[in-house]
Design a protein around this motif. Structure first.
Motif, PDB file in Angstrom:
ATOM      1  N   GLY A  87       6.088  11.840  -3.522  1.00 47.28           N
ATOM      2  CA  GLY A  87       7.439  11.288  -3.438  1.00 47.28           C
ATOM      3  C   GLY A  87       7.516   9.782  -3.577  1.00 47.28           C
ATOM      4  O   GLY A  87       8.611   9.220  -3.620  1.00 47.28           O
ATOM      5  N   LEU A  88       6.386   9.106  -3.631  1.00 46.32           N
ATOM      6  CA  LEU A  88       6.389   7.652  -3.827  1.00 46.32           C
ATOM      7  C   LEU A  88       6.830   7.370  -5.260  1.00 46.32           C
ATOM      8  O   LEU A  88       6.320   7.969  -6.199  1.00 46.32           O
ATOM      9  N   THR A  89       7.788   6.473  -5.410  1.00 46.44           N
ATOM     10  CA  THR A  89       8.402   6.273  -6.725  1.00 46.44           C
ATOM     11  C   THR A  89       8.169   4.892  -7.331  1.00 46.44           C
ATOM     12  O   THR A  89       8.239   4.741  -8.544  1.00 46.44           O
ATOM     13  N   HIS A  90       7.909   3.887  -6.493  1.00 43.71           N
ATOM     14  CA  HIS A  90       7.781   2.512  -6.983  1.00 43.71           C
ATOM     15  C   HIS A  90       6.486   1.908  -6.461  1.00 43.71           C
ATOM     16  O   HIS A  90       6.181   2.015  -5.270  1.00 43.71           O
ATOM     17  N   GLY A  91       5.742   1.268  -7.380  1.00 44.31           N
ATOM     18  CA  GLY A  91       4.496   0.631  -7.006  1.00 44.31           C
ATOM     19  C   GLY A  91       4.509  -0.850  -7.325  1.00 44.31           C
ATOM     20  O   GLY A  91       5.040  -1.268  -8.357  1.00 44.31           O
ATOM     21  N   PHE A  92       3.929  -1.635  -6.431  1.00 43.09           N
ATOM     22  CA  PHE A  92       3.841  -3.083  -6.581  1.00 43.09           C
ATOM     23  C   PHE A  92       2.401  -3.502  -6.342  1.00 43.09           C
ATOM     24  O   PHE A  92       1.759  -3.007  -5.417  1.00 43.09           O
ATOM     25  N   VAL A  93       1.900  -4.417  -7.175  1.00 42.12           N
ATOM     26  CA  VAL A  93       0.565  -4.961  -6.988  1.00 42.12           C
ATOM     27  C   VAL A  93       0.697  -6.479  -6.947  1.00 42.12           C
ATOM     28  O   VAL A  93       1.107  -7.101  -7.923  1.00 42.12           O
ATOM     29  N   LEU A  94       0.386  -7.034  -5.795  1.00 44.62           N
ATOM     30  CA  LEU A  94       0.406  -8.483  -5.623  1.00 44.62           C
ATOM     31  C   LEU A  94      -1.038  -8.961  -5.589  1.00 44.62           C
ATOM     32  O   LEU A  94      -1.889  -8.328  -4.958  1.00 44.62           O
ATOM     33  N   THR A  95      -1.312 -10.071  -6.252  1.00 45.76           N
ATOM     34  CA  THR A  95      -2.650 -10.645  -6.270  1.00 45.76           C
ATOM     35  C   THR A  95      -2.661 -11.940  -5.478  1.00 45.76           C
ATOM     36  O   THR A  95      -1.781 -12.785  -5.651  1.00 45.76           O
ATOM     37  N   PHE A  96      -3.658 -12.046  -4.613  1.00 50.01           N
ATOM     38  CA  PHE A  96      -3.889 -13.250  -3.821  1.00 50.01           C
ATOM     39  C   PHE A  96      -5.296 -13.743  -4.119  1.00 50.01           C
ATOM     40  O   PHE A  96      -6.204 -12.945  -4.393  1.00 50.01           O
ATOM     41  N   ASP A  97      -5.513 -15.045  -4.034  1.00 54.29           N
ATOM     42  CA  ASP A  97      -6.841 -15.604  -4.298  1.00 54.29           C
ATOM     43  C   ASP A  97      -7.850 -15.235  -3.221  1.00 54.29           C
ATOM     44  O   ASP A  97      -9.054 -15.259  -3.475  1.00 54.29           O
ATOM     45  N   SER A  98      -7.372 -14.904  -2.025  1.00 53.15           N
ATOM     46  CA  SER A  98      -8.289 -14.640  -0.918  1.00 53.15           C
ATOM     47  C   SER A  98      -7.586 -13.837   0.171  1.00 53.15           C
ATOM     48  O   SER A  98      -6.357 -13.717   0.175  1.00 53.15           O
ATOM     49  N   GLU A  99      -8.380 -13.319   1.095  1.00 55.74           N
ATOM     50  CA  GLU A  99      -7.803 -12.645   2.255  1.00 55.74           C
ATOM     51  C   GLU A  99      -6.971 -13.632   3.072  1.00 55.74           C
ATOM     52  O   GLU A  99      -5.936 -13.262   3.638  1.00 55.74           O
ATOM     53  N   LYS A 100      -7.417 -14.874   3.135  1.00 54.04           N
ATOM     54  CA  LYS A 100      -6.670 -15.910   3.863  1.00 54.04           C
ATOM     55  C   LYS A 100      -5.263 -16.056   3.279  1.00 54.04           C
ATOM     56  O   LYS A 100      -4.283 -16.147   4.031  1.00 54.04           O
ATOM     57  N   ASP A 101      -5.147 -16.071   1.943  1.00 53.77           N
ATOM     58  CA  ASP A 101      -3.827 -16.178   1.311  1.00 53.77           C
ATOM     59  C   ASP A 101      -2.982 -14.938   1.582  1.00 53.77           C
ATOM     60  O   ASP A 101      -1.787 -15.034   1.857  1.00 53.77           O
ATOM     61  N   ARG A 102      -3.610 -13.753   1.518  1.00 56.49           N
ATOM     62  CA  ARG A 102      -2.886 -12.520   1.852  1.00 56.49           C
ATOM     63  C   ARG A 102      -2.403 -12.555   3.290  1.00 56.49           C
ATOM     64  O   ARG A 102      -1.275 -12.194   3.600  1.00 56.49           O
ATOM     65  N   ASP A 103      -3.263 -13.038   4.174  1.00 56.76           N
ATOM     66  CA  ASP A 103      -2.912 -13.104   5.594  1.00 56.76           C
ATOM     67  C   ASP A 103      -1.783 -14.106   5.854  1.00 56.76           C
ATOM     68  O   ASP A 103      -1.003 -13.927   6.796  1.00 56.76           O
ATOM     69  N   ALA A 104      -1.674 -15.137   5.018  1.00 54.69           N
ATOM     70  CA  ALA A 104      -0.564 -16.092   5.140  1.00 54.69           C
ATOM     71  C   ALA A 104       0.745 -15.468   4.651  1.00 54.69           C
ATOM     72  O   ALA A 104       1.831 -15.774   5.165  1.00 54.69           O
ATOM     73  N   TYR A 105       0.650 -14.589   3.669  1.00 51.20           N
ATOM     74  CA  TYR A 105       1.823 -13.904   3.104  1.00 51.20           C
ATOM     75  C   TYR A 105       2.470 -12.946   4.108  1.00 51.20           C
ATOM     76  O   TYR A 105       3.694 -12.879   4.218  1.00 51.20           O
ATOM     77  N   LEU A 106       1.643 -12.217   4.836  1.00 51.26           N
ATOM     78  CA  LEU A 106       2.162 -11.149   5.704  1.00 51.26           C
ATOM     79  C   LEU A 106       3.218 -11.637   6.702  1.00 51.26           C
ATOM     80  O   LEU A 106       4.286 -11.031   6.798  1.00 51.26           O
ATOM     81  N   PRO A 107       2.981 -12.730   7.454  1.00 48.23           N
ATOM     82  CA  PRO A 107       4.013 -13.189   8.392  1.00 48.23           C
ATOM     83  C   PRO A 107       5.001 -14.199   7.791  1.00 48.23           C
ATOM     84  O   PRO A 107       5.871 -14.714   8.501  1.00 48.23           O
ATOM     85  N   HIS A 108       4.875 -14.485   6.504  1.00 46.49           N
ATOM     86  CA  HIS A 108       5.730 -15.494   5.869  1.00 46.49           C
ATOM     87  C   HIS A 108       7.201 -15.118   6.050  1.00 46.49           C
ATOM     88  O   HIS A 108       7.578 -13.954   5.901  1.00 46.49           O
ATOM     89  N   PRO A 109       8.062 -16.087   6.352  1.00 45.87           N
ATOM     90  CA  PRO A 109       9.487 -15.793   6.558  1.00 45.87           C
ATOM     91  C   PRO A 109      10.155 -15.073   5.372  1.00 45.87           C
ATOM     92  O   PRO A 109      10.997 -14.190   5.587  1.00 45.87           O
ATOM     93  N   ALA A 110       9.774 -15.406   4.139  1.00 41.18           N
ATOM     94  CA  ALA A 110      10.371 -14.733   2.971  1.00 41.18           C
ATOM     95  C   ALA A 110       9.947 -13.265   2.913  1.00 41.18           C
ATOM     96  O   ALA A 110      10.735 -12.394   2.527  1.00 41.18           O
ATOM     97  N   HIS A 111       8.704 -12.979   3.310  1.00 40.89           N
ATOM     98  CA  HIS A 111       8.233 -11.592   3.350  1.00 40.89           C
ATOM     99  C   HIS A 111       8.957 -10.838   4.459  1.00 40.89           C
ATOM    100  O   HIS A 111       9.386  -9.689   4.270  1.00 40.89           O
ATOM    101  N   LYS A 112       9.123 -11.465   5.603  1.00 40.74           N
ATOM    102  CA  LYS A 112       9.854 -10.843   6.719  1.00 40.74           C
ATOM    103  C   LYS A 112      11.308 -10.576   6.322  1.00 40.74           C
ATOM    104  O   LYS A 112      11.865  -9.520   6.634  1.00 40.74           O
ATOM    105  N   GLU A 113      11.921 -11.523   5.615  1.00 42.64           N
ATOM    106  CA  GLU A 113      13.302 -11.348   5.152  1.00 42.64           C
ATOM    107  C   GLU A 113      13.392 -10.166   4.184  1.00 42.64           C
ATOM    108  O   GLU A 113      14.319  -9.353   4.261  1.00 42.64           O
TER     109      GLU A 113
END
Length: 135
Positions: A87-113
């Motif tokens: 039933g999953l219909t939409h897929g997204f692949v985001l690329t980050f240079d590192s786990e540190k960058d991914r970890d910064a994205y997760l709590p980012h205000p724009a991601h939360k919004e």
């Protein structure tokens, strides 16, 4: 005459080889050794209207302009003939240079919004992150 045929054959071979190489896609770039692929798969609730879906997709596509750690974003709708999407219909692949960058994205205000925009419309969600281990 035999030499002329050979020359023509070689000329055609070189032209077709050149044309093939000219039109070929560039080779895929290998990820950095530390790059993280963040895969997000959505199943939307049946009551999600096309207008709401467009709003959600537009909001997701805007994230790279708001979050500098996102190096690339690709997305699309499921078109697999294997019938394993659950039933999953939409897929997204985001690329980050590192786990540190991914970890910064997760709590980012724009991601939360974005989460507040998409959250009420999600019936199911799968997230998987990986760092390339191919040799």
């Amino acid at each position: 005459m035999k030499h002329l045929i050979t020359l023509v054959a070689l000329a055609l071979l070189s032209v077709t080889t050149y044309a093939h190489n000219f039109n070929s896609e560039p080779p895929a770039k290998k990820m950095k050794a530390t790059s993280v692929q963040h895969i997000v798969l959505f199943k939307f609730k049946p009551e999600t209207t096309p207008a709401k879906l467009k709003e959600i997709l537009d909001a997701f596509q805007a994230l790279p302009s708001k979050i500098k750690e996102i190096k690339d974003l690709k997305w699309g709708t499921n078109n697999s003939p294997e019938n394993h999407a659950h039933g999953l219909t939409h897929g997204f692949v985001l690329t980050f240079d590192s786990e540190k960058d991914r970890d910064a994205y997760l709590p980012h205000p724009a991601h939360k919004e974005f989460g507040t925009i998409v959250g009420p419309w999600i019936a199911d969600l799968t997230v998987l992150d990986f760092t390339d281990q191919a040799k």
